[in-house]
Motif scaffolding. Structure first.
Motif, PDB file in Angstrom:
ATOM      1  N   ASN A   1       0.685  -1.229  -0.033  1.00 12.58           N
ATOM      2  CA  ASN A   1       0.115   0.191   0.069  1.00 12.58           C
ATOM      3  C   ASN A   1       0.918   1.252  -0.077  1.00 12.58           C
ATOM      4  O   ASN A   1       0.731   2.309   0.704  1.00 12.58           O
ATOM      5  CB  ASN A   1      -1.021  -0.041   1.064  1.00 12.58           C
ATOM      6  CG  ASN A   1      -0.048  -0.163   2.469  1.00 12.58           C
ATOM      7  OD1 ASN A   1       0.772  -0.969   2.732  1.00 12.58           O
ATOM      8  ND2 ASN A   1      -0.720   0.317   3.443  1.00 12.58           N
ATOM      9  N   PHE A   2       1.862   1.111  -0.792  1.00 11.66           N
ATOM     10  CA  PHE A   2       2.714   2.157  -0.924  1.00 11.66           C
ATOM     11  C   PHE A   2       3.783   2.089  -2.090  1.00 11.66           C
ATOM     12  O   PHE A   2       3.888   0.994  -2.554  1.00 11.66           O
ATOM     13  CB  PHE A   2       3.788   2.677   0.499  1.00 11.66           C
ATOM     14  CG  PHE A   2       4.372   1.260   1.032  1.00 11.66           C
ATOM     15  CD1 PHE A   2       5.495   1.028   0.542  1.00 11.66           C
ATOM     16  CD2 PHE A   2       3.786   0.748   2.056  1.00 11.66           C
ATOM     17  CE1 PHE A   2       6.117  -0.332   0.886  1.00 11.66           C
ATOM     18  CE2 PHE A   2       4.155  -0.619   2.707  1.00 11.66           C
ATOM     19  CZ  PHE A   2       5.390  -0.923   2.162  1.00 11.66           C
ATOM     20  N   PHE A   3       4.374   3.315  -2.471  1.00 13.14           N
ATOM     21  CA  PHE A   3       5.228   3.288  -3.638  1.00 13.14           C
ATOM     22  C   PHE A   3       6.548   3.973  -3.542  1.00 13.14           C
ATOM     23  O   PHE A   3       6.571   5.107  -2.977  1.00 13.14           O
ATOM     24  CB  PHE A   3       4.604   3.741  -4.785  1.00 13.14           C
ATOM     25  CG  PHE A   3       2.946   3.148  -5.004  1.00 13.14           C
ATOM     26  CD1 PHE A   3       3.004   1.960  -5.792  1.00 13.14           C
ATOM     27  CD2 PHE A   3       1.964   3.785  -4.655  1.00 13.14           C
ATOM     28  CE1 PHE A   3       1.773   1.509  -5.970  1.00 13.14           C
ATOM     29  CE2 PHE A   3       0.614   3.275  -4.757  1.00 13.14           C
ATOM     30  CZ  PHE A   3       0.473   1.951  -5.474  1.00 13.14           C
ATOM     31  N   LEU A   4       7.574   3.185  -3.970  1.00 15.29           N
ATOM     32  CA  LEU A   4       8.842   3.949  -3.893  1.00 15.29           C
ATOM     33  C   LEU A   4       8.896   4.666  -5.228  1.00 15.29           C
ATOM     34  O   LEU A   4       8.873   3.890  -6.185  1.00 15.29           O
ATOM     35  CB  LEU A   4      10.029   2.909  -3.588  1.00 15.29           C
ATOM     36  CG  LEU A   4      11.343   3.572  -3.542  1.00 15.29           C
ATOM     37  CD1 LEU A   4      11.285   4.320  -2.014  1.00 15.29           C
ATOM     38  CD2 LEU A   4      12.410   2.529  -3.165  1.00 15.29           C
ATOM     39  N   LEU A   5       9.434   5.724  -5.292  1.00 15.36           N
ATOM     40  CA  LEU A   5       9.315   6.465  -6.796  1.00 15.36           C
ATOM     41  C   LEU A   5      10.620   7.404  -6.650  1.00 15.36           C
ATOM     42  O   LEU A   5      11.078   8.017  -5.742  1.00 15.36           O
ATOM     43  CB  LEU A   5       8.099   6.736  -7.252  1.00 15.36           C
ATOM     44  CG  LEU A   5       7.482   7.912  -6.020  1.00 15.36           C
ATOM     45  CD1 LEU A   5       7.828   9.267  -6.217  1.00 15.36           C
ATOM     46  CD2 LEU A   5       6.101   7.688  -6.066  1.00 15.36           C
ATOM     47  N   GLN A   6      10.819   7.843  -8.176  1.00 19.60           N
ATOM     48  CA  GLN A   6      11.926   8.800  -8.364  1.00 19.60           C
ATOM     49  C   GLN A   6      11.601   9.629  -9.364  1.00 19.60           C
ATOM     50  O   GLN A   6      10.870   9.284 -10.268  1.00 19.60           O
ATOM     51  CB  GLN A   6      13.462   7.711  -8.550  1.00 19.60           C
ATOM     52  CG  GLN A   6      14.657   8.638  -8.476  1.00 19.60           C
ATOM     53  CD  GLN A   6      15.696   7.642  -8.697  1.00 19.60           C
ATOM     54  OE1 GLN A   6      16.124   7.169  -9.645  1.00 19.60           O
ATOM     55  NE2 GLN A   6      16.586   7.589  -7.546  1.00 19.60           N
ATOM     56  N   PRO A   7      11.859  10.997  -9.377  1.00 22.58           N
ATOM     57  CA  PRO A   7      11.786  11.699 -10.631  1.00 22.58           C
ATOM     58  C   PRO A   7      12.550  11.359 -11.933  1.00 22.58           C
ATOM     59  O   PRO A   7      13.468  10.728 -11.537  1.00 22.58           O
ATOM     60  CB  PRO A   7      12.096  13.263 -10.161  1.00 22.58           C
ATOM     61  CG  PRO A   7      12.975  12.915  -9.162  1.00 22.58           C
ATOM     62  CD  PRO A   7      12.634  11.823  -8.292  1.00 22.58           C
TER      63      PRO A   7
END
Ligand code: PLP
Length: 377
Positions: free
Chosen positions: A313-319
């Motif tokens: 229920n969460f997301f790891l992200l990067q621009p």
């Protein structure tokens, strides 16, 4: 009587201590607003804390008011009723269950069991495993999840287990959202058994995962397996502090001997059975997750972000511009009313990524609208 002068916070003190520190966990809005010079009433949607966005069950307030009469009694030191309810829910015996003061206490007990020994931690991951190990004087080595998808390096993990008393793995992993497949866990367990190593698998977020991914059936075959669970995440009650661990009866008894007496308060302990009996809440959680999780994952990727495929229920992200652009993105989102979780205290991520939690459909829509507006400016 007035309090001594020295104990008073000094509102007039110059802000010569620099900006507030980066908080160690999600859900800490105030220090971050202060750090970025924003007013305390700046409107923010908190995407940094990864709790069930359905909020606590609707009946909880009334239930708590009625439970007040129990304040004058000590809880049952063995939490018999709560353990029976968990055992029934999990398909194990009550002797295989230890009720804990949140998943956090379960982590500290799992580390205490190996005090002074050696631990390995599969990382980047929740920082409390390392803190618990340091607290109990364990030597810690990290085993890095590798590649774009943060995959488990089986050979490196088995090698680490040959040197260690205990290995910590988070499944699905906070903050990557990735899930070590069950067959990989079994391979690790078999290798761990050979080397006399214990495997602690933190399944704090397993209830949000689609499909039956729980490792509970493996407990019957692997005495070296300990599973950790958090009810505070599942039912959005972090203020109550409620979790449990599962293992074989001998391990659980050993861990119970390390626990503080009455570690779980009356309200939390009494709540276990009614929470687990609320099947409708869990069914609604699963329905919401099944549609909203893939929708937001897609929305974030469509907004041009690099998103690690998540089962949680969460997301790891990067621009798209890479890790060096992450700090500016965090600040811009905060200005626009979106609080992400920074990753400065996750070894291996070092602030180059952000974590966003899944919230209600409306909140997620507002998040996507903010991302969209930023793209078109
Ligand atoms: C992976 C993981 N385990 C355990 C916990 C602690 O949960 P609890 O609030 O039940 O102590 C957290 C909290 O963020 C977590 O991320």
């Amino acid at each position: 009587m007035s309090r001594p002068e020295t104990n008073r916070p000094d509102a007039s003190a110059p802000r010569s201590f620099g900006p507030a520190r980066w908080p160690e966990h999600g859900g800490q809005v105030a220090p971050l607003l202060e750090r970025f010079g924003l007013p305390a009433d700046h409107a923010v949607m908190d995407f940094s804390a990864n709790l069930n966005p359905l909020g606590p069950p609707a009946w909880l307030n009334t239930w708590l008011a009625e439970a007040m009469e129990g304040l004058g009694r000590y809880p049952d030191p063995h939490y018999g009723e709560a353990r029976r309810a968990i055992a029934e829910h999990e398909g194990v015996t009550p002797e295989q269950v230890l009720l804990t003061n949140g998943g956090a206490e379960a982590i500290f007990l799992a580390a205490a069991r190996h005090a002074g020994g050696r631990a390995a931690i599969v990382q980047p991951t929740f920082t409390e495993y390392a803190r618990a190990c340091r607290h109990y004087g364990l030597d810690v080595e990290g085993v890095a999840l590798g590649g774009e998808r943060f995959e488990l390096d089986e050979a490196a993990t088995v090698a680490a287990m040959s040197r260690c008393d205990v290995l910590f793995v988070c499944r699905p992993n906070n903050p990557t959202g990735t899930l070590v497949p069950q067959d990989r866990v079994e391979t690790m367990l078999a290798a761990a058994q050979q080397h006399g190593c214990h495997l602690v698998v933190d399944e704090a977020f397993i209830d949000f995962v689609t499909g039956d991914e729980r490792l509970t059936p493996l407990l019957a075959r692997y005495p070296n397996l300990i599973l950790l669970r958090s009810l505070t995440k599942r039912y959005a009650v972090p203020g109550l502090r409620l979790g449990y661990l599962l293992g074989n009866a001998a391990s659980v008894s050993r861990l119970a001997s390390l626990q503080m007496p009455w570690s779980v308060n009356h309200f939390a302990a009494e709540l276990v059975a009614p929470l687990l009996a609320d099947g409708d809440y869990l069914a609604r959680t699963r329905r919401w997750f099944g549609t909203e999780q893939p929708r937001l994952q897609l929305g974030l990727a469509s907004a041009g972000l690099k998103v690690v495929p998540s089962r949680a229920n969460f997301f790891l992200l990067q621009p798209a511009a890479g890790p060096d652009a992450t700090g500016a993105l965090f600040e811009a989102w905060l200005q626009a009313g979106i609080l992400a979780r920074h990753t400065r205290n996750f070894p291996g991520l070092d602030g180059g990524w952000l974590r966003l939690a899944l919230r209600s459909r409306d909140d997620n829509d507002r998040l996507l609208a903010v991302l969209d507006a930023r793209r078109s400016t």
